[in-house]
Design an enzyme around this catalytic site. Structure first.
Site: not given
Ligand code: FRU
Length: 443
Positions: A22, A204
């Site tokens: 992300d 998310e």
């Molecule tokens: C989304 C996610 C988020 C988390 C991060 C961990 O892709 O799963 O929810 O904060 O990636 O790398």
């Protein structure tokens, strides 16, 4: 694994040699765009999650910087955001500072053996040197619900109520939770949105922002939530709602449950969030990845790629307000661009191959049937899960752009982005051909 130079994008951000997912903490500071991102500083596989950092003047040419916030053995640094605390509401700045303090709001993911083990809570760090170095707040976390899956805080300043607003997820509940604060250190619950729309996967990386409605004097609010499964092309995807926000509650427009709307109809566009501190512009970046096969990606020595930055607003159409996403793609961006205007009842097909005619990637604009289709099922390495499926996006029936359907296909190493109808329809996909896709044929 041998290095895959031909898959290295030139205008999409990749790290030198580590894992990336992300985008985090997107912020414009004094003419420099900052991109923080989920990374594993120790390798090209997901793990020991930390915030990497890159900077750019044009959103195309990125310079990777030292890791900003590092996993410390008992706590991983999961996704979050950065705000410019212009008025030093947090008190983290000093009167002698000549630049405003940046405050990062991120998820502390506590490892099972650590205190609070198995939970996620929201924490702060600040930078008084424009994002180069960061200090973690000693009283972290600042917001703890005792939950195992409470994460991904996106914070912004809500001018009408003169307060900070946080949207975060209770991922397993498929809910966006809204909190308010006046100093970034203490937070009170304001409202909860969801479950709604697509609920197959965990929710998310939410975002909430106000954008102009093109051609009117008005604005509307857009709520975004990524979903870990059940996306438009299989696996993960990103949904959005349009509505209003009064500083406390997001109210979706219209009566009854709103339809599921996808930000991007391709398989590889996730966790898209917007920049802080870009007055007059709303710019989003997504991770061009999909959790269904993200760990199988055959690039080396890096794994993971961001989307282009996209300028976002709303456009009124016969089907209601549509989100328009236009790529930030200055002339000097070193990518292949293929454009076409397809007549209303027509069909156009773009076939991209290597020099030797191998690994076809096929984009079809079928204006008569009202669909945009991307087929990568014969284009190089095929990964597991929904990877080899064909992605289809519905065109907007009566787009204001006119009788023809315009399409822009951007090809840049391992990533392809398709924009149709002036950005009302987008489709993003990773591709892993055996050589660069240098040959383009329209039929
Ligand atoms: C989304 C996610 C988020 C988390 C991060 C961990 O892709 O799963 O929810 O904060 O990636 O790398």
């Amino acid at each position: 694994m041998p290095e895959t130079h031909h898959l290295r994008p030139r205008a999409h951000f990749t790290t030198a040699s580590t894992w990336l997912n992300d985008p985090n903490g997107l912020v414009l500071v004094d003419g420099t765009y900052h991109l923080f991102f989920q990374t594993n500083p120790d390798g090209a596989v997901w793990g020991t999650m930390s915030w990497g950092h890159a900077t750019s003047q044009d959103l195309i040419t990125w310079v990777e910087q030292p890791v900003a916030l590092r996993h410390n053995g008992s706590e991983a640094i999961y996704s979050g955001s950065v705000v410019v605390d212009h008025d030093n509401t947090s008190g983290f700045g000093e009167p002698s500072d000549d630049a405003p303090t940046l405050v990062a709001v991120y998820t502390s993911h506590y490892e099972p053996h650590a205190p609070r083990g198995g939970t996620e809570a929201q924490s702060l760090a600040w930078s008084r040197d424009g994002g180069t170095t960061w200090t973690t707040y000693p009283d972290n976390p600042v917001l703890d619900r005792g939950s195992s899956d409470f994460r991904d805080p996106k914070v912004f300043w809500h001018r009408p109520t003169a307060s900070w607003v946080m949207v975060a997820v209770e991922a397993l509940e498929r809910q966006v939770v809204v909190y308010r604060s006046w100093d970034l250190r203490t937070w009170e619950h304001a409202s909860t949105f969801g479950p709604a729309g697509s609920t197959e996967g965990v929710w998310e990386c939410p975002d909430l922002f106000e954008v102009p409605v093109a051609g009117t004097d008005g604005t509307a609010w857009v709520l975004v939530a990524s979903v870990g499964a059940g996306g438009p092309a299989g696996g993960s995807g990103t949904q959005w709602w349009v509505g209003s926000f009064d500083g406390v509650t997001f109210a979706p427009a219209g009566a009854g449950p709103p339809p599921v709307r996808w930000l991007d109809h391709g398989p590889d566009h996730y966790a898209a969030v917007s920049f802080d501190n870009t007055p007059g512009r709303r710019l989003m970046v997504g991770w061009a990845g999909n959790w269904a096969y993200a760990t199988d990606v055959p690039t080396s020595p890096w794994v993971g790629v961001m989307s282009l930055a996209r300028e976002v607003d709303l456009v009124r159409t016969s089907e209601g307000p549509a989100l328009r996403q236009r790529p930030v793609l200055p002339a000097h961006a070193d990518v292949a661009r293929h454009t076409r205007a397809v007549p209303a009842e027509g069909v156009a097909t773009l076939t991209l191959t290597t020099d030797e005619g191998r690994d076809p990637l096929v984009v079809t604009v079928d204006a008569a049937a009202g669909v945009l289709v991307l087929d990568r099922s014969r284009c190089g390495d095929q990964l597991g899960g929904p990877f080899s499926g064909v992605a289809t996006a519905p065109l907007v029936a009566q787009a204001p752009a006119g009788p023809t359907v315009d399409v822009l296909v951007v090809v840049d190493g391992c990533v392809v982005e398709v924009y149709a109808q002036g950005g009302l329809v987008t489709l993003t996909a990773q591709v892993f051909p055996s050589a660069m896709l240098t040959t383009a044929t329209w039929t």
